[in-house]
Design an enzyme around this catalytic site. Structure first.
Site, PDB file in Angstrom:
ATOM      1  N   GLN A 179     -19.246 -16.266 -38.161  1.00  0.00           N
ATOM      2  CA  GLN A 179     -20.836 -15.904 -38.161  1.00  0.00           C
ATOM      3  C   GLN A 179     -20.842 -15.130 -39.115  1.00  0.00           C
ATOM      4  OE1 GLN A 179     -22.742 -17.036 -35.412  1.00  0.00           O
ATOM      5  NE2 GLN A 179     -24.325 -16.535 -36.891  1.00  0.00           N
ATOM      6  N   PHE A 180     -21.045 -15.555 -40.432  1.00  0.00           N
ATOM      7  CA  PHE A 180     -21.337 -14.767 -41.656  1.00  0.00           C
ATOM      8  C   PHE A 180     -22.545 -14.154 -41.487  1.00  0.00           C
ATOM      9  CE2 PHE A 180     -23.568 -18.560 -42.883  1.00  0.00           C
ATOM     10  CZ  PHE A 180     -24.570 -18.090 -43.530  1.00  0.00           C
ATOM     11  N   THR A 181     -23.556 -14.634 -40.674  1.00  0.00           N
ATOM     12  CA  THR A 181     -24.785 -13.915 -40.634  1.00  0.00           C
ATOM     13  C   THR A 181     -24.777 -12.459 -39.916  1.00  0.00           C
ATOM     14  OG1 THR A 181     -25.538 -14.828 -38.660  1.00  0.00           O
ATOM     15  CG2 THR A 181     -26.117 -15.956 -40.569  1.00  0.00           C
TER      16      THR A 181
END
Length: 145
Positions: free
Chosen positions: A78-80
């Site tokens: 989950q890069f966000t």
């Protein structure tokens, strides 16, 4: 490295209509990796996650870890989690690691969890994923290394 841990009664991830990972009770882990992360941060968070006492004992107090409780893990890249929203209206993701750095570190994170004896299901790195779960508690904790 950031991990958003959610204790869950069940969780699954679907990519293009196909379930790629599914668990009953345990943890849904949303995993964010930054460019400066190394195996040191991964090992720290694996130990922290597996040792946290987030499951109730017979008195209703959080005294048992996932190790003692026998739960499974659903790990989703989950890069966000590294969104910077301080300026403007569009988040910046400049602090998130590039895919060629993040993917091997996320895979190492999952490998270390499996090496501790956990069933670890995953999403698909870089894919558009539909994640569904039933939060247990709710218990949601942000971990950082």
């Amino acid at each position: 490295m950031k991990v958003l841990l959610q204790r869950c009664k069940n969780a699954s991830v679907t990519v293009d209509g196909k379930v790629t990972g599914s668990i009953d009770h345990g943890y849904l882990l949303l995993v964010g990796i930054t460019a400066t992360d190394t195996e040191k941060e991964i090992s720290y968070l694996v130990d922290k996650i597996t040792g946290l006492r987030l499951f109730e004992d017979s008195d209703g107090k959080m005294n048992h870890s996932i190790t003692e409780n026998g739960g499974s893990i659903l790990s989703v890249s989950q890069f966000t989690l590294y969104a910077d929203t301080r300026k403007g209206r569009r988040p910046s993701f400049i602090d998130a690691a590039r895919p060629e750095v993040a993917k091997p570190l996320w895979e190492l994170f999952n490998h270390q969890l499996r090496a501790k004896g956990f069933v670890v299901e995953t999403g698909v790195f870089g894919a558009m994923m539909d994640v569904t779960f039933t939060n247990d508690g709710p218990v949601t904790i942000m971990l950082e290394a």
